[in-house]
Design a protein around this motif. Sequence first.
Motif, PDB file in Angstrom:
ATOM      1  N   CYS A 106       0.844  -1.195   0.000  1.00  0.00           N
ATOM      2  CA  CYS A 106       0.000   0.000   0.000  1.00  0.00           C
ATOM      3  C   CYS A 106       0.884   1.251   0.000  1.00  0.00           C
ATOM      4  N   ASP A 107       0.331   2.371  -0.444  1.00  0.00           N
ATOM      5  CA  ASP A 107       1.127   3.600  -0.463  1.00  0.00           C
ATOM      6  C   ASP A 107       1.083   4.351   0.861  1.00  0.00           C
ATOM      7  N   ALA A 108       0.356   3.801   1.835  1.00  0.00           N
ATOM      8  CA  ALA A 108       0.324   4.348   3.195  1.00  0.00           C
ATOM      9  C   ALA A 108      -0.225   3.263   4.112  1.00  0.00           C
ATOM     10  N   PRO A 109       0.069   3.298   5.407  1.00  0.00           N
ATOM     11  CA  PRO A 109      -0.482   2.290   6.318  1.00  0.00           C
ATOM     12  C   PRO A 109      -2.011   2.302   6.319  1.00  0.00           C
ATOM     13  N   VAL A 110      -2.616   1.129   6.307  1.00  0.00           N
ATOM     14  CA  VAL A 110      -4.072   1.026   6.276  1.00  0.00           C
ATOM     15  C   VAL A 110      -4.496  -0.280   6.940  1.00  0.00           C
ATOM     16  N   LYS A 111      -5.630  -0.247   7.609  1.00  0.00           N
ATOM     17  CA  LYS A 111      -6.214  -1.473   8.143  1.00  0.00           C
ATOM     18  C   LYS A 111      -6.924  -2.181   6.994  1.00  0.00           C
ATOM     19  N   MET A 112      -6.568  -3.415   6.779  1.00  0.00           N
ATOM     20  CA  MET A 112      -7.125  -4.142   5.641  1.00  0.00           C
ATOM     21  C   MET A 112      -7.517  -5.555   6.036  1.00  0.00           C
ATOM     22  N   GLY A 113      -8.399  -6.122   5.242  1.00  0.00           N
ATOM     23  CA  GLY A 113      -8.764  -7.519   5.385  1.00  0.00           C
ATOM     24  C   GLY A 113      -8.808  -8.145   4.001  1.00  0.00           C
ATOM     25  N   VAL A 114      -8.916  -9.467   3.935  1.00  0.00           N
ATOM     26  CA  VAL A 114      -9.007 -10.157   2.646  1.00  0.00           C
ATOM     27  C   VAL A 114     -10.103 -11.211   2.709  1.00  0.00           C
ATOM     28  N   THR A 115     -10.742 -11.410   1.577  1.00  0.00           N
ATOM     29  CA  THR A 115     -11.722 -12.479   1.437  1.00  0.00           C
ATOM     30  C   THR A 115     -11.295 -13.392   0.298  1.00  0.00           C
ATOM     31  N   PHE A 116     -11.707 -14.657   0.367  1.00  0.00           N
ATOM     32  CA  PHE A 116     -11.358 -15.655  -0.635  1.00  0.00           C
ATOM     33  C   PHE A 116     -12.657 -16.193  -1.230  1.00  0.00           C
ATOM     34  N   ASN A 117     -12.882 -15.939  -2.507  1.00  0.00           N
ATOM     35  CA  ASN A 117     -14.098 -16.397  -3.167  1.00  0.00           C
ATOM     36  C   ASN A 117     -13.777 -17.609  -4.042  1.00  0.00           C
ATOM     37  N   ASP A 118     -14.466 -18.708  -3.789  1.00  0.00           N
ATOM     38  CA  ASP A 118     -14.234 -19.946  -4.535  1.00  0.00           C
ATOM     39  C   ASP A 118     -14.944 -19.876  -5.885  1.00  0.00           C
ATOM     40  N   ASN A 119     -14.170 -19.749  -6.966  1.00  0.00           N
ATOM     41  CA  ASN A 119     -14.750 -19.673  -8.300  1.00  0.00           C
ATOM     42  C   ASN A 119     -15.172 -21.032  -8.855  1.00  0.00           C
ATOM     43  N   ARG A 120     -14.880 -22.102  -8.113  1.00  0.00           N
ATOM     44  CA  ARG A 120     -15.285 -23.457  -8.536  1.00  0.00           C
ATOM     45  C   ARG A 120     -16.166 -24.101  -7.465  1.00  0.00           C
ATOM     46  N   ALA A 121     -16.988 -23.293  -6.857  1.00  0.00           N
ATOM     47  CA  ALA A 121     -17.807 -23.762  -5.729  1.00  0.00           C
ATOM     48  C   ALA A 121     -18.717 -24.928  -6.104  1.00  0.00           C
ATOM     49  N   THR A 122     -19.219 -24.942  -7.331  1.00  0.00           N
ATOM     50  CA  THR A 122     -20.160 -26.002  -7.721  1.00  0.00           C
ATOM     51  C   THR A 122     -19.481 -27.354  -7.887  1.00  0.00           C
ATOM     52  N   SER A 123     -18.146 -27.380  -7.862  1.00  0.00           N
ATOM     53  CA  SER A 123     -17.435 -28.649  -8.063  1.00  0.00           C
ATOM     54  C   SER A 123     -16.913 -29.257  -6.759  1.00  0.00           C
ATOM     55  N   ARG A 124     -17.302 -28.711  -5.627  1.00  0.00           N
ATOM     56  CA  ARG A 124     -16.793 -29.236  -4.357  1.00  0.00           C
ATOM     57  C   ARG A 124     -17.267 -30.676  -4.116  1.00  0.00           C
ATOM     58  N   VAL A 125     -16.373 -31.462  -3.539  1.00  0.00           N
ATOM     59  CA  VAL A 125     -16.690 -32.832  -3.119  1.00  0.00           C
ATOM     60  C   VAL A 125     -16.801 -32.803  -1.599  1.00  0.00           C
ATOM     61  N   GLY A 126     -17.962 -33.060  -1.089  1.00  0.00           N
ATOM     62  CA  GLY A 126     -18.211 -32.950   0.343  1.00  0.00           C
ATOM     63  C   GLY A 126     -17.256 -33.786   1.181  1.00  0.00           C
ATOM     64  N   GLY A 127     -16.622 -33.150   2.171  1.00  0.00           N
ATOM     65  CA  GLY A 127     -15.767 -33.845   3.120  1.00  0.00           C
ATOM     66  C   GLY A 127     -14.386 -34.212   2.619  1.00  0.00           C
ATOM     67  N   ILE A 128     -14.046 -33.857   1.385  1.00  0.00           N
ATOM     68  CA  ILE A 128     -12.801 -34.356   0.804  1.00  0.00           C
ATOM     69  C   ILE A 128     -11.552 -33.763   1.453  1.00  0.00           C
ATOM     70  N   VAL A 129     -11.638 -32.550   2.019  1.00  0.00           N
ATOM     71  CA  VAL A 129     -10.439 -31.937   2.599  1.00  0.00           C
ATOM     72  C   VAL A 129     -10.410 -32.036   4.132  1.00  0.00           C
ATOM     73  N   SER A 130     -11.294 -32.831   4.706  1.00  0.00           N
ATOM     74  CA  SER A 130     -11.381 -32.887   6.168  1.00  0.00           C
ATOM     75  C   SER A 130     -10.078 -33.356   6.817  1.00  0.00           C
ATOM     76  N   ALA A 131      -9.309 -34.183   6.117  1.00  0.00           N
ATOM     77  CA  ALA A 131      -8.078 -34.713   6.697  1.00  0.00           C
ATOM     78  C   ALA A 131      -6.915 -33.726   6.611  1.00  0.00           C
ATOM     79  N   VAL A 132      -7.012 -32.724   5.739  1.00  0.00           N
ATOM     80  CA  VAL A 132      -5.893 -31.797   5.538  1.00  0.00           C
ATOM     81  C   VAL A 132      -6.236 -30.364   5.927  1.00  0.00           C
ATOM     82  N   SER A 133      -7.479 -30.113   6.271  1.00  0.00           N
ATOM     83  CA  SER A 133      -7.914 -28.760   6.607  1.00  0.00           C
ATOM     84  C   SER A 133      -7.674 -28.463   8.079  1.00  0.00           C
ATOM     85  N   ALA A 134      -7.581 -27.180   8.409  1.00  0.00           N
ATOM     86  CA  ALA A 134      -7.471 -26.773   9.809  1.00  0.00           C
ATOM     87  C   ALA A 134      -8.768 -27.050  10.548  1.00  0.00           C
TER      88      ALA A 134
END
Length: 219
Positions: free
Chosen positions: A79-107
Motif C-alpha cells: 500500500c502507499d500508506a499504512p491502512v487497516k485491511m482484510g481479505v476475502t477468498f471467493n471460490d470460483n469453482r464452488a459447484t465442483s466441491r466434493v463434500g468432506g474431501i479436505v477434512s483430513a488436511v484442513s485446519a
Amino acid sequence: MQHAIARSIFAVIAALAAGAALAAPTVELKVTGVIKPPACLPTFSGGGVVDYGVIPAASLNAGQYKTLDKKQLSFQVSCDAPVKMGVTFNDNRATSRVGGIVSAVSANPNERFNFGLGTVAGKNVGGYALTLEPALTTGDGAPVDNIYTTDNGRTWSAAVGLDHINLFAFAAKGDNKPVAVKQLSVMINVQVVLNKPEELPLTQDVPLDGSATIEVKYL
C-alpha cells in the motif's frame, strides 16, 4: 393616448436596459476533491499459480482420495500508506466441491474450508484447503497475528485456515484487532486432495482447475 403608451413602454425598456448595463459580471468558485483510501496492490509469488504437473492415473487407489504434497506460495499486499485491511477468498469453482474431501488436511473439517478443483465430463475432480504459516505472517517487517471475523468485524478470533465465507485480517501480536500496515506478507499452504479414481473420467486427461479470487477490503 397612443403617444403616452409608447412613451411609457420606451421608459420601461430604457430602465431595463440601464439595469442590465449596470449588472456586475459574476464568476463561480467551486470546491472539489475526493477522499480516497490508500491504494493497495495484492500479488502472489509465481503469479498465483500452484502447478502439480503430471499426476499418473495409476497413482490413484480405488476407493480412496489421494492427498498431494503440500505446496506454498507467498501472498503480499503493498500500500502507499499504512491502512487497516482484510481479505476475502471467493471460490470460483464452488459447484465442483466434493463434500468432506479436505477434512483430513484442513485446519477445520467444516465445509467452508473446502475449495473446488473443477469438473471434467460431469465429474468433480477434488478439492483443496488453504492454511497459514502463522510464524511467517508479517506487517511492515514485524510479526503479526492472523485473525478472522464471522460478524463483520464486531469480534475477531485467531485464524489458521482460510475459508470462502469469512473476512481475514491481521493484528499486532496479542492485540486481536486489525492493525494498519503498509506492507503485508502472508505464507499460504495449498493442500490438494483428488477424488476417488472411480469418480473420475480417467480415459481422458483430467486437469486440476482450482480458482479463487482474493479481494482486499479496507476496514
